[in-house]
Every structure is written in structure tokens, then in C-alpha cells.
Write a protein that holds these residues in place. Structure first.
Motif: not given
Length: 589
Positions: A289-297, A266-281
Motif C-alpha cells: 500500500h505504500n508503493h507509489p503505483l499502488v497508492k495511485a491505483l 492492471v496485473l500486467r502493469l503491476l508485474r512490470e513494476n515489480g509487484i507480483r500479486v495473484p489479483s488486483t483486490s
């Protein structure tokens, strides 16, 4: 340990007056298993100062082994009721278990002194972490108990070693009562101990009665959530691509190149879509939270948890004898004193109507639903002494509306619904020492309120300017060297050097709120003990009852009164308000 085996009421009659006049009774039971609705009560052990322990063999004393049949059973029950009912204190270890089997036998053995609960309260005072009878006896009395017989067969003929074991358990309770009673007194825990002891019978009956689930409605809900789960997966596939499936050994399909349960993936998928976070918490993902990927996740995780944690397991937990769910409660489930729940954990059932509407009253009965209004904020007002907050509650004002008015410089009557919602996040977040960044994320996660970091800082400054008592309370916690805390009833808990303001503020508030609810349950037990009123659910600040339809309004009035009386007993200068209503399902709340 001296004991006498009693097979019928006639054999117990010579000891009746001595038992009735004893200052206290030590009571234990042995059963054929742990399930009160399927297993049987085998022995009731009753000890009193200065006399041998009576071992009452319930197979002959109560059950079908009596030659005189139902009449003999009634005599046996009457004997136990004469001994165990009334105002005399009964000493138990884990009273909740024994009280359920005694209730099944037609006996209400309250009030109680529970040595297990006493030991749990004494943990922060140099007590033992483990609270089994053996551990407590060894710690406080220096005596070792052999518990080998505990798991033996109690359904057949009883051996001498089993009888000796049963008598010893009862006998040791008298010595523990003296020791633990003094320990509670020396450590200032008498008041909270009385609250816990009075609550134990209410919890025992709550577990025994259980709650009714509409299974057909639940299965429909399962299908709906499964459909939403599949939609969330498709939404994720829009970012990951369709997975490659392979057949497992069990004949099901498994994705081999996509794993939304893997943090690494999931971290790799997030980064591939421009979301750089230290964890998936949730905390790390909150700003997106308004990003479509984060909403779907987020949707995927929620639906997966609902399916695995509640929806699929719950039907299997319906009891085959009663046809009801029987949640179990850990009376001191957290060191703050808050309860926990399992089997199932109805405290985590979502508040959504579609979930709670599945918990119903059977035909001819009604649910009575009651909860406290802003109980933790009221407790914080009492502990901090904040004048503005206490005054608002004394005048019956809406604190969320008041806070919205104060932090936005808007007249109270002009506060919008959105401003009040933001104020809820501010009140519940900042009361326990949240920083601006934490408030920003908490508001988004818990209340769906978007605020910039600058807005969060402004709200925080305005909040503490408005509520100076809360500010000074937090200041004292920061500069003090606190190593222990107390609720308003005296419950003790320890802090570590790493404990921050949030922990030191939250624990006494949450603990005091828990004490208020437990006080209410103890008072409520006195209301239900002789009536067909059942406590069927407990959720932190909420009590659910099930009563005959004709008595529902009366029960609602009594429940509201009991809950408010409990609050008044503990919050001396802040009014405690409970709201109660009748309904056919839990969804009405």
C-alpha cells in the motif's frame, strides 16, 4: 370474498363499532403508483374477523371528489383515524409501503404485524425464500393468488375484478396472521418479531420524510473530486505512459491502449513494476500500500467509485416534489438482520467532513446525531461472557486503550495515540477470529496502521491471553458442530459446513447490534409520532434526526435515552452507551 364498497364516512358508520371492537384488523391499500409524494391512495381495505372487508374508495372518501369539500375530507380522515389508530394491532404485508400512504392521508396505523417481515424471519425455519404475498400465501396456506390486477390502472373507475382482488388481499392477511403468529412462537422468534414490527413504522416515516442535501455544496465537492480523479490518472500515467486516444461515436475521447479498469491490464502493469500479486483486490495489494503505483491505483479506484456511485447520481435522486433525498431501507437486508439502503445508499457516504457536511438541516431546524459507542464489541462481551471485557465496560474504561495497554505491556496512562489506533484494529479484527496475516492487512487497509507479520502474531497471542472469554468462545465455535445461530433476541440464521469462526462469530454479534438499533427505532417512533421530529437517516449504529431548532437539546437528550434503553433491554450485563449532539450538518459527527 365478501366485501362492501364504502364511498363516504356515512356509509362506513354502521361498521364503526364492530371495527373498533375487533381483536385485530387486516389492512391493505391500493394506490395509483409507487411514489407516495406523487401518487394517490385509491383504496384502503380493512378486514376484521366475522365481517365483510370494507373497501374504502379514497377518491370520494378523502380526495377532491367529495361534494362537501374540505369538511368532507376531514370527516373521512377522522373516520380512518378512529378505526386505524390506537393500540389495536393492524396486519399488513410490507407495512412500510402502506404506512407511508396512510401517513400522507393523515393516519398513523401503528402498531403492526407485518406478514412479510414474519416470513423473512421464518426463512431459516423452513420458510419460503420469496416473501411476496402470493409466495407466502402459497407456502403457508396452500392458496394461489392471482396478482394480475396489481399492475392495473387504479386511477379510473374500479372494475368488479379489481374490487374482488383488493378484498381478497385483505382477507387473506387474517389467515396468514394466525398461521405466521404460531410459526413465530414455535420457532422462538416472538421477541425479535416484536422488535421488527415496532421498527417498521419508524422506517416508513424515515423514508417518507427524507433528508436535505445542500446541492450547491455537493456540486463543489463533485468538482473537487473530479480534479483529484484527474491527478490520480496522471500519477498512473507515470507508470503506464500517456495513452493514445481515439474519438468515440458520441464525440468523447477514449484511451485505446490503457485501461485501469481491466484486471488483466492492471496485473500486467503491476508485474512490470515489480509487484507480483495473484489479483488486483485490496487484500492482495495491501502489503504494497505504500508503493507509489499502488497508492495511485487506490486513489484512482476510490475517486472513480465516488464519482460514479455517489457524486454524479445523487442530484438526480432529489425528489421534485419535496426537494429532498428519500433513501429506502431494506429492513432485513442481510441474513444477520442488518439493514441495507438504496436510492441513495447513505450508509456508504464517506465519513469525511467534506461529504457529510452536504447533508444539512434546513433553516430554522437542527440535526440531532447519535451513535452507539463500540456497540459490536459490547455485544461480543455479552455473548462471550469475557470477564475482563465486561468489567472494563462496567467501569466505563476505554476498551481500545485497555487493549493497547495489555498487548504492548504499557501502563494505560502512557498509551500513545498510535498504540490506541493499532488496538482498534486488533479489537475489531480479532474479536471475529482473524488470523495474524488477516490482522496485518486489515490494520493497514482500515486503520492505516503498519505492522509486521511478527507483530501481528504477537498482538494476536497477547489479545487472546488477555481476553480468555473471547478465546474460549472462539474455541467452542471451532470444535462445535453448529448448524444454526441466534442473536440475543432469538433471530435465527443457518451456517453451512464451510462457515468458519469469523462467520459464526460475526453474524450473531452484527445481528444483535442490528436488533438493538431496531429496538431503539421502535421506541423512538413513540417519541416522534405526535411531534415535528423527523428520523432522517439510519447508518448501522447511528441515527440522524431533524427537529425544530428550539427543541434540539431536548431531542438529543431523548434520543440518547431511547438508544441506551434499547441497549439495556438486550445487553443485560454490559452497559450500552450512546452519544448525541446537535448540529447544522451531518459532519459534526
Amino acid at each position: 370474498m365478501e366485501y362492501i364498497l364504502v364511498r363516504n364516512p356515512e356509509e362506513g358508520a354502521p361498521f364503526l363499532e364492530q371495527l373498533k371492537n375487533a381483536p385485530v384488523l387486516a389492512v391493505d391499500t391500493e394506490t395509483t403508483g409507487l411514489d407516495v409524494h406523487r401518487d394517490r391512495l385509491r383504496l384502503v381495505q380493512i378486514g376484521a374477523p366475522g365481517m365483510p372487508v370494507l373497501l374504502i374508495d379514497c377518491f370520494s372518501f378523502l380526495d377532491g371528489g367529495r361534494e362537501d369539500g374540505a369538511a368532507g375530507q376531514e370527516k373521512g380522515t377522522a373516520f380512518l383515524r378512529e378505526v386505524l389508530e390506537g393500540d389495536k394491532v393492524k396486519i399488513f404485508h410490507n407495512a412500510k409501503f402502506d404506512l407511508q400512504f396512510l401517513r400522507k392521508a393523515g393516519v398513523c396505523a401503528a402498531p403492526v404485524f407485518d406478514t412479510m417481515l414474519a416470513a423473512e424471519l421464518l426463512r431459516p425455519c423452513g420458510g419460503t425464500r420469496k416473501v411476496s404475498l402470493a409466495a407466502v400465501a402459497e407456502h403457508y396456506l396452500g392458496e394461489e393468488l392471482d396478482k394480475t390486477e396489481q399492475t392495473g390502472d387504479w386511477g379510473g373507475s374500479l372494475s368488479a375484478s379489481q374490487l374482488e382482488y383488493a378484498a381478497l388481499d385483505s382477507g387473506i392477511l387474517l389467515r396468514l396472521w394466525e398461521c405466521l403468529g404460531k410459526q413465530l412462537q414455535d420457532n422462538g422468534l416472538e421477541r425479535v418479531a416484536q422488535i421488527e414490527f415496532a421498527c417498521a413504522p419508524a422506517l416508513a416515516w424515515t423514508e417518507y420524510d427524507g433528508i436535505c442535501l445542500d446541492l450547491e455544496q455537493w456540486e463543489t465537492l463533485c468538482a473537487d473530486i473530479q480534479e483529484q480523479y484527474e491527478k490520480s490518472l496522471k500519477a498512473l500515467y507515470a507508470f503506464s505512459g500517456e495513452p493514445v486516444f481515439q474519438l468515440t461515436l458520441w464525440g468523447t475521447q477514449e484511451a485505446v491502449d490503457v485501461n485501469f479498469d481491466s484486471n488483466t491490464y492492471v496485473l500486467r502493469l503491476l508485474r512490470e513494476n515489480g509487484i507480483r500479486v495473484p489479483s488486483t483486490s485490496r487484500y492482495s495489494l495491501a502489503p504494497y500500500h505504500n508503493h507509489p503505483l499502488v497508492k495511485a491505483l487506490t486513489d484512482y479506484r476510490r475517486y472513480a467509485k465516488l464519482l460514479s456511485g455517489f457524486l454524479h447520481p445523487l442530484p438526480a435522486q432529489i425528489h421534485p416534489v419535496t426537494g429532498r433525498l428519500h433513501p429506502r431501507y431494506g429492513q432485513i437486508g442481510a441474513y444477520s438482520g442488518r439493514m441495507c439502503c438504496w436510492g441513495p445508499n447513505i450508509q456508504q457516504i464517506p465519513r469525511e467532513t467534506r461529504f457529510r457536511s452536504c447533508f444539512i438541516a434546513p433553516e430554522g431546524r437542527k440535526l440531532v446525531l447519535a451513535d452507539y459507542s463500540q456497540i459490536e464489541l459490547r455485544v461480543a462481551a455479552q455473548i462471550s461472557g469475557d470477564v475482563r471485557m465486561k468489567g472494563a465496560y462496567a467501569r466505563g474504561e476505554d476498551l481500545h486503550r485497555l487493549t493497547a495497554s495489555l498487548i504492548s505491556d504499557t501502563p494505560s496512562e502512557q498509551v500513545s495515540a498510535a498504540q490506541r489506533q493499532a488496538a482498534k484494529a486488533v479489537n475489531f479484527g480479532l474479536i471475529f477470529g482473524m488470523g495474524a496475516a488477516g490482522l496485518q492487512q486489515y490494520a493497514a487497509q482500515s486503520y492505516g496502521v503498519d505492522m509486521t507479520l511478527e507483530e501481528a502474531k504477537k498482538f494476536r497471542d497477547s489479545f487472546f491471553n488477555a481476553y480468555a472469554g473471547i478465546s474460549w468462545w472462539h474455541h467452542d465455535l471451532k470444535v462445535g458442530s453448529f448448524r444454526e445461530g441466534r442473536t440475543l433476541t432469538g433471530r435465527k440464521f443457518l451456517f453451512t459446513p464451510r462457515s468458519g469462526v469469523a462467520d459464526m462469530a460475526n453474524t450473531p454479534v452484527q445481528g444483535t447490534a442490528a436488533d438493538i438499533l431496531k429496538r431503539a427505532l421502535g421506541l423512538l417512533f413513540e417519541e416522534i409520532v405526535d411531534r415535528d421530529w423527523k428520523i432522517v437517516g439510519i447508518v448501522h449504529d447511528e441515527i440522524l434526526m431533524e427537529v425544530p431548532e428550539a427543541e434540539a437539546m431536548e431531542a438529543a437528550v431523548r434520543l440518547k435515552a431511547v438508544m441506551e434503553r434499547a441497549g439495556k433491554d438486550i445487553l443485560r450485563s454490559v452497559p450500552c452507551v450512546a452519544e448525541a449532539k446537535t448540529a447544522d450538518s451531518w459532519a459534526a459527527k
